[in-house]
Write an enzyme that holds these catalytic residues in place. Structure first.
Site, PDB file in Angstrom:
ATOM      1  N   ASN A   9       0.918  -1.168   0.028  1.00 30.20           N
ATOM      2  CA  ASN A   9      -0.054   0.033  -0.125  1.00 30.20           C
ATOM      3  C   ASN A   9       0.979   1.201  -0.087  1.00 30.20           C
ATOM      4  O   ASN A   9       1.371   1.426   1.112  1.00 30.20           O
ATOM      5  CB  ASN A   9      -0.808  -0.098   1.269  1.00 30.20           C
ATOM      6  CG  ASN A   9      -1.651   1.288   1.452  1.00 30.20           C
ATOM      7  OD1 ASN A   9      -1.983   2.102   0.405  1.00 30.20           O
ATOM      8  ND2 ASN A   9      -2.300   1.530   2.446  1.00 30.20           N
ATOM      9  N   TRP A  10       1.013   1.860  -1.180  1.00 28.37           N
ATOM     10  CA  TRP A  10       1.980   2.895  -1.378  1.00 28.37           C
ATOM     11  C   TRP A  10       1.443   4.185  -0.471  1.00 28.37           C
ATOM     12  O   TRP A  10       2.166   5.306  -0.525  1.00 28.37           O
ATOM     13  CB  TRP A  10       2.388   3.111  -2.747  1.00 28.37           C
ATOM     14  CG  TRP A  10       2.848   2.075  -3.509  1.00 28.37           C
ATOM     15  CD1 TRP A  10       3.548   0.815  -3.073  1.00 28.37           C
ATOM     16  CD2 TRP A  10       3.688   2.229  -4.864  1.00 28.37           C
ATOM     17  NE1 TRP A  10       4.087   0.544  -3.836  1.00 28.37           N
ATOM     18  CE2 TRP A  10       4.186   1.164  -5.147  1.00 28.37           C
ATOM     19  CE3 TRP A  10       3.622   3.376  -5.604  1.00 28.37           C
ATOM     20  CZ2 TRP A  10       4.897   0.648  -6.165  1.00 28.37           C
ATOM     21  CZ3 TRP A  10       4.393   2.835  -7.136  1.00 28.37           C
ATOM     22  CH2 TRP A  10       5.126   1.747  -7.221  1.00 28.37           C
ATOM     23  N   LYS A  11       0.097   4.348  -0.384  1.00 26.48           N
ATOM     24  CA  LYS A  11      -0.518   5.657   0.487  1.00 26.48           C
ATOM     25  C   LYS A  11      -0.267   6.753  -0.612  1.00 26.48           C
ATOM     26  O   LYS A  11      -0.196   6.557  -1.699  1.00 26.48           O
ATOM     27  CB  LYS A  11       0.052   5.636   1.910  1.00 26.48           C
ATOM     28  CG  LYS A  11       0.032   4.387   2.549  1.00 26.48           C
ATOM     29  CD  LYS A  11      -0.105   4.410   4.176  1.00 26.48           C
ATOM     30  CE  LYS A  11      -0.141   2.914   4.927  1.00 26.48           C
ATOM     31  NZ  LYS A  11      -0.096   2.982   6.202  1.00 26.48           N
ATOM     32  N   HIS A  94      -9.529   1.241   4.594  1.00 28.62           N
ATOM     33  CA  HIS A  94      -8.282   1.443   5.229  1.00 28.62           C
ATOM     34  C   HIS A  94      -8.579   2.465   6.530  1.00 28.62           C
ATOM     35  O   HIS A  94      -9.418   3.572   6.294  1.00 28.62           O
ATOM     36  CB  HIS A  94      -7.051   2.053   4.225  1.00 28.62           C
ATOM     37  CG  HIS A  94      -5.671   1.907   5.152  1.00 28.62           C
ATOM     38  ND1 HIS A  94      -5.390   2.984   5.986  1.00 28.62           N
ATOM     39  CD2 HIS A  94      -4.659   0.944   5.045  1.00 28.62           C
ATOM     40  CE1 HIS A  94      -4.051   2.536   6.446  1.00 28.62           C
ATOM     41  NE2 HIS A  94      -3.641   1.464   5.673  1.00 28.62           N
ATOM     42  N   GLU A  96      -6.699   4.856   7.686  1.00 27.10           N
ATOM     43  CA  GLU A  96      -6.595   6.036   7.572  1.00 27.10           C
ATOM     44  C   GLU A  96      -7.891   6.830   6.771  1.00 27.10           C
ATOM     45  O   GLU A  96      -8.100   7.887   7.106  1.00 27.10           O
ATOM     46  CB  GLU A  96      -5.231   6.321   6.688  1.00 27.10           C
ATOM     47  CG  GLU A  96      -4.253   6.229   7.347  1.00 27.10           C
ATOM     48  CD  GLU A  96      -2.873   5.454   6.501  1.00 27.10           C
ATOM     49  OE1 GLU A  96      -2.943   5.536   5.357  1.00 27.10           O
ATOM     50  OE2 GLU A  96      -1.953   4.998   7.302  1.00 27.10           O
ATOM     51  N   GLU A 166      -5.556  -4.870  10.332  1.00 29.29           N
ATOM     52  CA  GLU A 166      -4.630  -4.038  10.651  1.00 29.29           C
ATOM     53  C   GLU A 166      -4.812  -3.252  12.003  1.00 29.29           C
ATOM     54  O   GLU A 166      -5.645  -2.368  11.735  1.00 29.29           O
ATOM     55  CB  GLU A 166      -4.495  -2.909   9.315  1.00 29.29           C
ATOM     56  CG  GLU A 166      -4.203  -3.657   7.926  1.00 29.29           C
ATOM     57  CD  GLU A 166      -3.523  -2.431   7.121  1.00 29.29           C
ATOM     58  OE1 GLU A 166      -2.663  -2.666   6.666  1.00 29.29           O
ATOM     59  OE2 GLU A 166      -4.118  -1.390   6.805  1.00 29.29           O
ATOM     60  N   GLY A 172       2.464   2.330  10.803  1.00 33.79           N
ATOM     61  CA  GLY A 172       3.336   3.469  10.559  1.00 33.79           C
ATOM     62  C   GLY A 172       4.148   3.748  12.088  1.00 33.79           C
ATOM     63  O   GLY A 172       4.808   4.758  11.991  1.00 33.79           O
ATOM     64  N   SER A 212       3.152  -2.323  10.205  1.00 34.63           N
ATOM     65  CA  SER A 212       4.900  -2.318  10.436  1.00 34.63           C
ATOM     66  C   SER A 212       5.233  -3.533   9.975  1.00 34.63           C
ATOM     67  O   SER A 212       6.179  -4.437  10.813  1.00 34.63           O
ATOM     68  CB  SER A 212       4.988  -1.914  12.116  1.00 34.63           C
ATOM     69  OG  SER A 212       4.633  -0.600  12.295  1.00 34.63           O
ATOM     70  N   GLY A 233       2.975  -1.057   4.034  1.00 33.52           N
ATOM     71  CA  GLY A 233       2.977   0.004   3.775  1.00 33.52           C
ATOM     72  C   GLY A 233       4.364   0.645   3.503  1.00 33.52           C
ATOM     73  O   GLY A 233       5.024   0.499   2.542  1.00 33.52           O
ATOM     74  N   GLY A 234       5.072   1.232   4.679  1.00 34.25           N
ATOM     75  CA  GLY A 234       6.506   1.617   4.386  1.00 34.25           C
ATOM     76  C   GLY A 234       7.377   0.847   3.711  1.00 34.25           C
ATOM     77  O   GLY A 234       8.032   0.914   2.905  1.00 34.25           O
TER      78      GLY A 234
END
Ligand code: 13P
Length: 250
Positions: A9-11, A94, A96, A166, A172, A212, A233-234
């Protein structure tokens, strides 16, 4: 047969030219991945991601979809638009989006139906806040989110649904759920789906963990019985780390 799926997930990261470079690097490092690999990228990067993954086994996903087919919804993107680009998956619900963009269980459900109607597979995200876990409400929150999201989704359509657990406190933050904590909730989700549908649907469901997940902890998490992949993500923005995670998912 249950499928292992590693999705990035590149966000809100990477411009189209950066996306082309990142997707190409991931393709190059993973000529024949043993699991399904999906790159979920910002809308404006979809074309470049499709181009870079052409001829490879790597799939492309979007990060959101609108529930209407078309119309006066300034700034929104429909299922037909995504389908025409060749998008295979879409992330829905998600945390966010729930936290910052007013996403509710009802809009999550509407978006899921739109995706399924457009022939796009869904990665449905669920998970509790830190305070909810501390209050012992994890099961209650996750159950409510799953049930509401799947309201009216048919047994046949469940073949096109992936559920990602999640925990919001792990996203994150560098704070990963322990493999036991993650397994416990992923197993709960599978059990819930068994109750809502049947044992075959539950057995075939891919349940991912996200929060994470990285090159160091992926193998332990992915070894758990009810964890069938990751939503990353990251670490999905780093081709070497993402490749380590993909290789851990054999
Ligand atoms: P991080 O891997 O950066 O914690 O993000 C997880 C996530 O939100 C994936 O959807």
């Amino acid at each position: 047969m249950r499928k292992m799926i590693i999705a990035g997930n590149w966000k809100m990261n990477k411009t189209p030219s950066e996306a082309a470079a990142l997707a190409s690097a991931i393709v190059e490092k993973n000529p024949s991945p043993e699991c399904e690999v999906v790159l979920c990228v910002p809308f404006v990067d979809l074309f470049e991601a499709k181009k870079a993954t052409e001829g490879s086994k790597i799939k492309v996903g979007a990060e959101n979809i609108h529930w209407a087919e078309s119309g006066a919804f300034t700034g929104e993107i429909s299922g037909a638009m995504l389908k025409e680009i060749g998008v295979d998956y879409v992330i829905i619900g998600h945390s966010e989006r729930r936290q910052y963009f007013g996403e509710t269980d009802e809009t999550v459900n509407a978006r899921i139906k739109a995706a399924l109607n457009s022939g796009i597979k869904v990665i449905l995200c669920v998970g509790e806040l830190e305070a909810e876990r501390e209050d012992g409400k994890t099961e209650e929150v996750v159950s409510r989110q799953v049930k509401a999201a799947l309201e009216g989704v048919s047994t046949e359509d469940m073949a096109n649904i992936v559920i990602a657990y999640e925990p919001v406190w792990a996203i994150g933050t560098g704070k990963t759920a322990t493999s036991q904590q993650a397994e416990e909730v992923c197993a709960l989700i599978r059990d819930l789906v068994k109750g809502l549908y049947n044992e075959t649907v539950a057995d075939d469901l891919t349940v991912q963990y996200g929060g994470s997940m990285n090159a160091k902890n992926a193998a332990e998490l992915l070894a758990m019985k009810d964890i069938d992949g990751g939503l990353i993500g990251g670490a999905s923005l780093k081709p070497d780390d993402f490749t380590v995670i993909i290789n851990a998912a054999k």
